[in-house]
Design a protein around this motif. Sequence first.
Motif, mmCIF file in Angstrom:
data_model
loop_
_atom_site.group_PDB
_atom_site.id
_atom_site.type_symbol
_atom_site.label_atom_id
_atom_site.label_comp_id
_atom_site.label_asym_id
_atom_site.label_seq_id
_atom_site.Cartn_x
_atom_site.Cartn_y
_atom_site.Cartn_z
ATOM 1 N N LEU A 93 -6.937 4.390 4.143
ATOM 2 C CA LEU A 93 -6.972 5.369 3.133
ATOM 3 C C LEU A 93 -7.221 6.370 4.035
ATOM 4 O O LEU A 93 -6.232 7.597 4.316
ATOM 5 N N ILE A 144 -6.233 -3.638 5.095
ATOM 6 C CA ILE A 144 -5.652 -2.676 3.896
ATOM 7 C C ILE A 144 -6.580 -3.273 3.013
ATOM 8 O O ILE A 144 -7.035 -2.308 2.184
ATOM 9 N N GLU A 145 -6.851 -4.559 2.393
ATOM 10 C CA GLU A 145 -7.286 -4.463 1.042
ATOM 11 C C GLU A 145 -9.092 -4.923 0.918
ATOM 12 O O GLU A 145 -9.391 -5.290 2.088
ATOM 13 N N LEU A 171 0.833 -1.462 -0.271
ATOM 14 C CA LEU A 171 -0.295 0.234 -0.428
ATOM 15 C C LEU A 171 1.246 1.360 0.556
ATOM 16 O O LEU A 171 0.579 1.883 -0.829
ATOM 17 N N ARG A 194 -6.164 3.434 -9.089
ATOM 18 C CA ARG A 194 -7.045 2.316 -8.828
ATOM 19 C C ARG A 194 -7.442 2.460 -10.440
ATOM 20 O O ARG A 194 -8.077 0.870 -10.422
ATOM 21 N N TRP A 223 -7.786 -0.700 -2.290
ATOM 22 C CA TRP A 223 -7.977 -0.193 -0.599
ATOM 23 C C TRP A 223 -8.240 0.439 -0.117
ATOM 24 O O TRP A 223 -9.449 0.884 -0.561
ATOM 25 N N ASP A 224 -8.696 -0.169 1.009
ATOM 26 C CA ASP A 224 -9.973 0.325 2.141
ATOM 27 C C ASP A 224 -10.080 1.253 2.421
ATOM 28 O O ASP A 224 -8.867 2.315 2.608
ATOM 29 N N SER A 267 -13.296 4.726 -5.403
ATOM 30 C CA SER A 267 -13.155 2.828 -5.646
ATOM 31 C C SER A 267 -13.786 2.133 -6.023
ATOM 32 O O SER A 267 -12.978 0.715 -6.530
ATOM 33 N N THR A 275 2.408 1.999 -3.608
ATOM 34 C CA THR A 275 1.950 2.586 -4.065
ATOM 35 C C THR A 275 1.376 4.091 -4.246
ATOM 36 O O THR A 275 1.050 4.724 -5.033
ATOM 37 N N HIS A 317 -5.310 -4.379 -7.540
ATOM 38 C CA HIS A 317 -5.876 -4.052 -6.140
ATOM 39 C C HIS A 317 -6.310 -2.803 -5.293
ATOM 40 O O HIS A 317 -6.566 -1.684 -6.295
#
Length: 435
Positions: free
Chosen positions: A410, A213-214, A160, A398, A405-406, A321, A163, A403
Amino acid sequence: MAQRKTDRKNRQGEQTRERILEETMRLAARHGYEGTRISMVRKATGLSASSIYWHFSDKEQLIAAALERAIGAHLQVIPTWPEFASGEDRSADLYGQIFQWPREDFWRFGLQLAVVRPPQEAPARDRFLQIRRESIDWLARWWKPSLPELMEQRGAGSLLLGTLTLAVRDSYFLRRHAGWNFDENRIVWMLALSLDAMADRLGELAADSEIVIEREPPQPAERAAAENGRQAFLQAAEEVIAEYGYDGVTVARVCERAALPASSLYWFFKDKDELVAEVVAGASRKWEAVRPVLASRPGRGNADWIAPLRAQLRDVLAGTSAGSGILRLGLLLLLRDGSRASVGAGQLETVMANMQAMTTEWFATVLPEEASEEQRSELAECLSECLFRFLEGMLLSRQIDAHTWDPGLLADMLAVGLHRAAVQFLAGSEPPARN
């Protein structure tokens, strides 16, 4: 004698090949993949078409080779990044080395290739995606030792952070930032401070309990049924742009996708440019819906603006997202070369400028009263710029990466990171001198 002639001929051939590749990359960075033609390369180099085809069988091979050459040159001049060691200053390393990668136009071109979804194989796109993945993986390895050793999600957390780091760099290539009167060194330093604090925050959260996290990527939305011919053409044009970019829009492709004849298109739109302009106008309106609108203000001098910023960023990040073809259209527009006239680009840039101005005003409202008016004004502009670079970079990521991410995590990390950067700004923290 014969050998010398052969060597000279080989050198001349290699020089010709290098000139072709250099001009091709320059043209592709400006015009995009679909907008670059062999005839343009021929005119730029002064070579005949047969000379170009002697070295490359087609445009796809030519552009892939040009991108490979640019990547190779890039890898030769990037700094030797330091490995993390306890006690070293991460923010200084981020500022002095990692964020100072050469900002070559080939990376903007690669991002354009990466954002689209071509229906057929594209070697140049695949090669850039590979280089981008390797960059994220390297950055993840750089971050990993700085996270707590007992952190169960250390691998995902470092990925993360890698990224996020690359996303900040990617955001530099969006057109909106061109020409803005910012102290770039100051902005990069605050981004480095923010990322450093975000890594600390990630470690703190993981130490207390297991964190998300993901997340599972959202399912793509089904294609909406067009109500009429006009809407069918607009929807078809959106899909063509998402696959080929703006330079790849042709009347034939749009009509084939809409399953309607060209005569019907001209009944609704004067020409292709008017159709594209309407698509961009719609994208601008929908893009505005996912911009941060920090309307609730805790009041001037509020000691802790992390909570309200976190709450509102969570909604923004949750919206982006989910992914959207409309967001991809806006990113493709902003990744175009700033010297080129783009239908509707000004409208989208105005939307973004207005949103950033509102965000700057919000920051100015919540910064401490003890700071001077000049400090609050400068810091508010810097925080707003940093926030948008993070958001735009993550939005770009994105659209490219697998991936997801939550959004809550974030939002928490980003709010904490910006707050830390603001505190250090007010304490007089200055960018370190570069070697």
